[in-house]
Write an enzyme that holds these catalytic residues in place. Structure first.
Site, mmCIF file in Angstrom:
data_model
loop_
_atom_site.group_PDB
_atom_site.id
_atom_site.type_symbol
_atom_site.label_atom_id
_atom_site.label_comp_id
_atom_site.label_asym_id
_atom_site.label_seq_id
_atom_site.Cartn_x
_atom_site.Cartn_y
_atom_site.Cartn_z
ATOM 1 N N ILE A 12 0.838 -1.206 0.000
ATOM 2 C CA ILE A 12 0.000 0.000 0.000
ATOM 3 C C ILE A 12 0.874 1.258 0.000
ATOM 4 N N THR A 123 -5.935 -0.993 10.679
ATOM 5 C CA THR A 123 -6.735 -2.042 10.043
ATOM 6 C C THR A 123 -8.070 -2.239 10.752
ATOM 7 N N ASP A 124 -9.034 -2.798 10.035
ATOM 8 C CA ASP A 124 -10.321 -3.139 10.669
ATOM 9 C C ASP A 124 -10.187 -4.338 11.600
ATOM 10 N N GLU A 125 -9.039 -5.055 11.501
ATOM 11 C CA GLU A 125 -8.893 -6.273 12.324
ATOM 12 C C GLU A 125 -8.800 -5.956 13.812
ATOM 13 N N TYR A 149 -1.087 -10.331 15.103
ATOM 14 C CA TYR A 149 -1.004 -9.171 14.202
ATOM 15 C C TYR A 149 -1.981 -8.081 14.633
ATOM 16 N N LYS A 153 -1.439 -4.220 16.153
ATOM 17 C CA LYS A 153 -1.965 -3.002 15.499
ATOM 18 C C LYS A 153 -2.870 -2.236 16.476
ATOM 19 N N PRO A 204 -4.860 -22.667 -2.299
ATOM 20 C CA PRO A 204 -5.233 -23.241 -1.002
ATOM 21 C C PRO A 204 -6.305 -22.417 -0.282
ATOM 22 N N TYR A 206 -8.618 -21.795 2.783
ATOM 23 C CA TYR A 206 -8.640 -22.218 4.197
ATOM 24 C C TYR A 206 -10.064 -22.600 4.618
ATOM 25 N N ASP A 271 -7.840 -24.992 8.242
ATOM 26 C CA ASP A 271 -8.178 -23.594 8.498
ATOM 27 C C ASP A 271 -7.067 -22.877 9.276
ATOM 28 N N PRO A 273 -5.637 -20.926 12.328
ATOM 29 C CA PRO A 273 -6.055 -20.901 13.742
ATOM 30 C C PRO A 273 -6.640 -19.534 14.112
ATOM 31 N N GLY A 274 -7.767 -19.534 14.824
ATOM 32 C CA GLY A 274 -8.398 -18.271 15.245
ATOM 33 C C GLY A 274 -8.897 -17.447 14.065
ATOM 34 N N HIS A 275 -9.225 -18.117 12.975
ATOM 35 C CA HIS A 275 -9.592 -17.420 11.729
ATOM 36 C C HIS A 275 -10.808 -16.513 11.933
HETATM 37 P P1 NAD Z 1 3.401 -4.818 3.429
HETATM 38 O O1 NAD Z 1 3.734 -5.966 4.304
HETATM 39 O O2 NAD Z 1 3.214 -5.022 1.978
HETATM 40 O O3 NAD Z 1 4.500 -3.674 3.600
HETATM 41 C C1 NAD Z 1 5.053 -3.331 4.830
HETATM 42 C C2 NAD Z 1 6.304 -2.487 4.570
HETATM 43 O O4 NAD Z 1 6.827 -2.080 5.852
HETATM 44 C C3 NAD Z 1 7.410 -3.233 3.846
HETATM 45 O O5 NAD Z 1 7.940 -2.432 2.818
HETATM 46 C C4 NAD Z 1 8.456 -3.479 4.937
HETATM 47 O O6 NAD Z 1 9.784 -3.542 4.444
HETATM 48 C C5 NAD Z 1 8.251 -2.275 5.826
HETATM 49 N N1 NAD Z 1 8.711 -2.485 7.213
HETATM 50 C C6 NAD Z 1 8.463 -3.557 8.007
HETATM 51 N N2 NAD Z 1 9.064 -3.396 9.194
HETATM 52 C C7 NAD Z 1 9.686 -2.191 9.166
HETATM 53 C C8 NAD Z 1 10.457 -1.465 10.107
HETATM 54 N N3 NAD Z 1 10.728 -1.936 11.328
HETATM 55 N N4 NAD Z 1 10.932 -0.242 9.742
HETATM 56 C C9 NAD Z 1 10.683 0.257 8.493
HETATM 57 N N5 NAD Z 1 9.975 -0.396 7.568
HETATM 58 C C10 NAD Z 1 9.475 -1.611 7.898
HETATM 59 O O7 NAD Z 1 2.096 -4.166 4.091
HETATM 60 P P2 NAD Z 1 0.818 -3.507 3.413
HETATM 61 O O8 NAD Z 1 -0.145 -4.565 3.078
HETATM 62 O O9 NAD Z 1 1.264 -2.545 2.378
HETATM 63 O O10 NAD Z 1 0.231 -2.704 4.670
HETATM 64 C C11 NAD Z 1 0.687 -1.399 4.967
HETATM 65 C C12 NAD Z 1 -0.026 -0.891 6.210
HETATM 66 O O11 NAD Z 1 -1.441 -0.893 5.998
HETATM 67 C C13 NAD Z 1 0.206 -1.764 7.448
HETATM 68 O O12 NAD Z 1 0.330 -0.913 8.547
HETATM 69 C C14 NAD Z 1 -1.062 -2.601 7.556
HETATM 70 O O13 NAD Z 1 -1.322 -2.948 8.891
HETATM 71 C C15 NAD Z 1 -2.093 -1.632 7.022
HETATM 72 N N6 NAD Z 1 -3.282 -2.240 6.384
HETATM 73 C C16 NAD Z 1 -3.133 -3.181 5.409
HETATM 74 C C17 NAD Z 1 -4.261 -3.684 4.766
HETATM 75 C C18 NAD Z 1 -4.132 -4.712 3.679
HETATM 76 O O14 NAD Z 1 -5.149 -5.254 3.232
HETATM 77 N N7 NAD Z 1 -2.952 -5.024 3.184
HETATM 78 C C19 NAD Z 1 -5.537 -3.245 5.145
HETATM 79 C C20 NAD Z 1 -5.641 -2.279 6.162
HETATM 80 C C21 NAD Z 1 -4.505 -1.776 6.764
HETATM 81 O O1 DAU Z 2 -8.669 -6.484 7.056
HETATM 82 C C1 DAU Z 2 -7.471 -5.841 6.802
HETATM 83 C C2 DAU Z 2 -6.338 -6.854 6.817
HETATM 84 O O2 DAU Z 2 -6.444 -7.606 5.616
HETATM 85 C C3 DAU Z 2 -4.965 -6.203 6.922
HETATM 86 O O3 DAU Z 2 -4.864 -5.558 8.171
HETATM 87 C C4 DAU Z 2 -3.853 -7.259 6.793
HETATM 88 O O4 DAU Z 2 -2.589 -6.613 6.777
HETATM 89 C C5 DAU Z 2 -4.058 -8.004 5.487
HETATM 90 O O5 DAU Z 2 -3.089 -9.028 5.378
HETATM 91 C C6 DAU Z 2 -5.457 -8.595 5.418
HETATM 92 O O6 DAU Z 2 -5.622 -9.662 6.389
HETATM 93 P P1 DAU Z 2 -6.352 -11.032 6.023
HETATM 94 O O7 DAU Z 2 -5.877 -12.093 6.928
HETATM 95 O O8 DAU Z 2 -7.824 -10.835 5.893
HETATM 96 O O9 DAU Z 2 -5.763 -11.213 4.504
HETATM 97 P P2 DAU Z 2 -5.217 -12.502 3.714
HETATM 98 O O10 DAU Z 2 -5.022 -12.064 2.305
HETATM 99 O O11 DAU Z 2 -4.102 -13.164 4.424
HETATM 100 O O12 DAU Z 2 -6.476 -13.470 3.762
HETATM 101 C C7 DAU Z 2 -7.732 -13.070 3.248
HETATM 102 C C8 DAU Z 2 -8.694 -14.217 3.497
HETATM 103 O O13 DAU Z 2 -8.324 -15.323 2.667
HETATM 104 C C9 DAU Z 2 -8.667 -14.744 4.926
HETATM 105 O O14 DAU Z 2 -9.971 -15.120 5.326
HETATM 106 C C10 DAU Z 2 -7.769 -15.963 4.850
HETATM 107 C C11 DAU Z 2 -8.025 -16.489 3.436
HETATM 108 N N1 DAU Z 2 -6.877 -17.176 2.813
HETATM 109 C C12 DAU Z 2 -5.694 -16.521 2.758
HETATM 110 C C13 DAU Z 2 -4.571 -17.118 2.215
HETATM 111 C C14 DAU Z 2 -3.248 -16.397 2.182
HETATM 112 C C15 DAU Z 2 -7.031 -18.457 2.266
HETATM 113 O O15 DAU Z 2 -8.117 -19.025 2.299
HETATM 114 N N2 DAU Z 2 -5.915 -19.046 1.721
HETATM 115 C C16 DAU Z 2 -4.693 -18.445 1.683
HETATM 116 O O16 DAU Z 2 -3.714 -19.061 1.182
#
Ligand code: NAD
Ligand code: DAU
Length: 334
Positions: A12, A123-125, A149, A153, A204, A206, A271, A273-275
């Site tokens: 992001i 995050t909404d989590e 995680y 957050k 895969p 879950y 699945d 864990p704690g999904h």
């Molecule tokens: P990502 O894992 O793709 O990127 C994380 C970045 O942070 C990486 O570039 C990594 O190198 C850097 N990083 C990690 N530890 C660090 C440290 N100690 N110092 C400096 N840099 C560091 O993550 P993302 O999916 O782009 O998410 C970005 C932010 O948005 C996170 O805070 C996440 O919680 C939040 N978020 C993500 C989602 C989602 O769906 N991906 C949704 C809502 C919120």
């Molecule tokens: O809701 C916001 C969050 O969304 C962010 O805060 C997190 O950083 C981001 O990783 C994401 O979390 P999720 O756990 O929801 O995302 P993920 O893509 O890992 O999984 C999405 C859904 O798909 C979840 O219900 C688990 C399922 N899944 C995921 C993977 C990787 C599968 O079924 N199989 C898989 O291999």
């Protein structure tokens, strides 16, 4: 305006940097990123020579570095995090370090340098999970995180608000639902499933695949953060969502359809864990107060995302082979 964007080499953060430099060509951005496994400078290849942009490799938990960088900027936008739930189940130490200790360190740097504007990306989590008929999360929903995680957050969100109440730090927070789109690391649902299928591998799913997420196209999240940074009320949190609640199996079927693959490519696995069963976001606050709402509908976002992975095989193949890490480790080793 001069922004310190942390975690800007991730999914992001890199989309956000590109979005900001396109929209405000006179803004300056410093990108502080540790380049963990998830940080990839190839995400910003088109920007690395832009004179408005500077990359600094480092840890947000490094006190002197954070202090030095924050001194010279107007706004901190904190994306840096360990972000993958499955990794936090296997080993959560890095999540505590970056998400809690790192965010605390940035808040301290912002406080000690005249009280810099601070936007924390969350995050909404943090709200836990919902049953099928529960109302969606709002800014008033109590925190009830269920994975290491989301707990890390939630701690960072609490610290951010504490710096507002205790130290008058001008903070805002966004709590966003699941993002998808270009440059997403191929360990998350979309990135993994699309690239597996392009490689001829199964996907895969879950458990029963009926867990629900509210999907938001990444550019819409960038626009929401931009809106909050410019127009958000200090000391407030904003829920950001996609108006697009879908069970995982529906996402899977959509990806199969877009890639012309059949259901035989689905493999139901054990699945998580704690999904968390369901996330849903009520984004009426940011819509009514700041005028933001998602622009990209689900079908359009899914098409764009699948096309992007089809057209950027080199990017994800290097990641899946581990090649990108070797290159950057050599390049940036001290
Ligand atoms: P990502 O894992 O793709 O990127 C994380 C970045 O942070 C990486 O570039 C990594 O190198 C850097 N990083 C990690 N530890 C660090 C440290 N100690 N110092 C400096 N840099 C560091 O993550 P993302 O999916 O782009 O998410 C970005 C932010 O948005 C996170 O805070 C996440 O919680 C939040 N978020 C993500 C989602 C989602 O769906 N991906 C949704 C809502 C919120
Ligand atoms: O809701 C916001 C969050 O969304 C962010 O805060 C997190 O950083 C981001 O990783 C994401 O979390 P999720 O756990 O929801 O995302 P993920 O893509 O890992 O999984 C999405 C859904 O798909 C979840 O219900 C688990 C399922 N899944 C995921 C993977 C990787 C599968 O079924 N199989 C898989 O291999």
């Amino acid at each position: 305006m001069k922004l310190l964007v942390t975690g800007g080499a991730g999914f992001i953060g890199s989309n956000f940097i590109r979005y900001i430099l396109n929209k405000y060509p006179d803004y300056k951005i410093v990108n502080l990123d540790l380049l963990t496994y998830a940080g990839n400078l190839e995400n910003l290849k088109d920007i690395e020579k832009n004179p408005q942009y500077r990359f600094v490799k480092g840890d947000i938990a490094d006190k002197d570095l954070a202090n030095d960088l924050v001194k010279d900027i107007d706004v901190v936008v904190n994306f840096a995090a360990e972000s993958h739930v499955d990794r936090s189940i296997l080993d959560s130490a890095a999540f505590i370090h970056t998400n809690i200790v790192g965010t605390h360190n940035l808040l301290e740097a912002a406080k000690n340098n005249g009280g810099k504007r601070f936007h924390h990306v969350s995050t909404d989590e943090v709200f836990g999970h919902l049953g099928p008929n529960d109302p969606a999360f709002t800014e008033k929903t109590s925190f009830a995180p269920r994975s290491p995680y989301s707990a890390s957050k939630a701690a960072a969100d609490h610290l951010t608000m504490a710096y507002f109440h205790t130290h008058n730090l001008p903070v805002t927070i966004s709590n966003c639902s699941n993002n998808y789109g270009p440059f997403q690391f191929p360990e998350k649902l979309h990135g993994l499933f699309i690239t597996n299928l392009l490689e001829g591998k199964k996907v895969p799913v879950y458990g029963d695949g009926m867990q629900v997420r509210d999907w938001l196209f990444v550019e819409d999240h960038c626009e929401a953060i931009d809106t909050i940074v410019h127009k958000g009320k200090i000391g407030e949190t904003y829920c950001v969502g996609g108006n697009s609640e879908k069970p995982n199996i529906e996402i899977t079927e959509k990806i199969l359809e877009l890639l012309g693959k059949g259901e035989e490519m689905i493999e139901y696995v054990k699945d998580r864990p704690g999904h968390d069963r369901r996330y849903a976001i009520d984004f009426s606050k940011i819509k009514t107060e700041l005028g933001w709402e998602p622009r990209t509908n689900f079908d359009e976002g899914m098409k764009k995302t699948v096309e992007w992975y089809k057209n950027n095989e080199d990017w994800w193949r290097k990641i899946k082979s581990g090649e990108y890490l070797e290159y950057y480790n050599k390049q940036y080793q001290k």
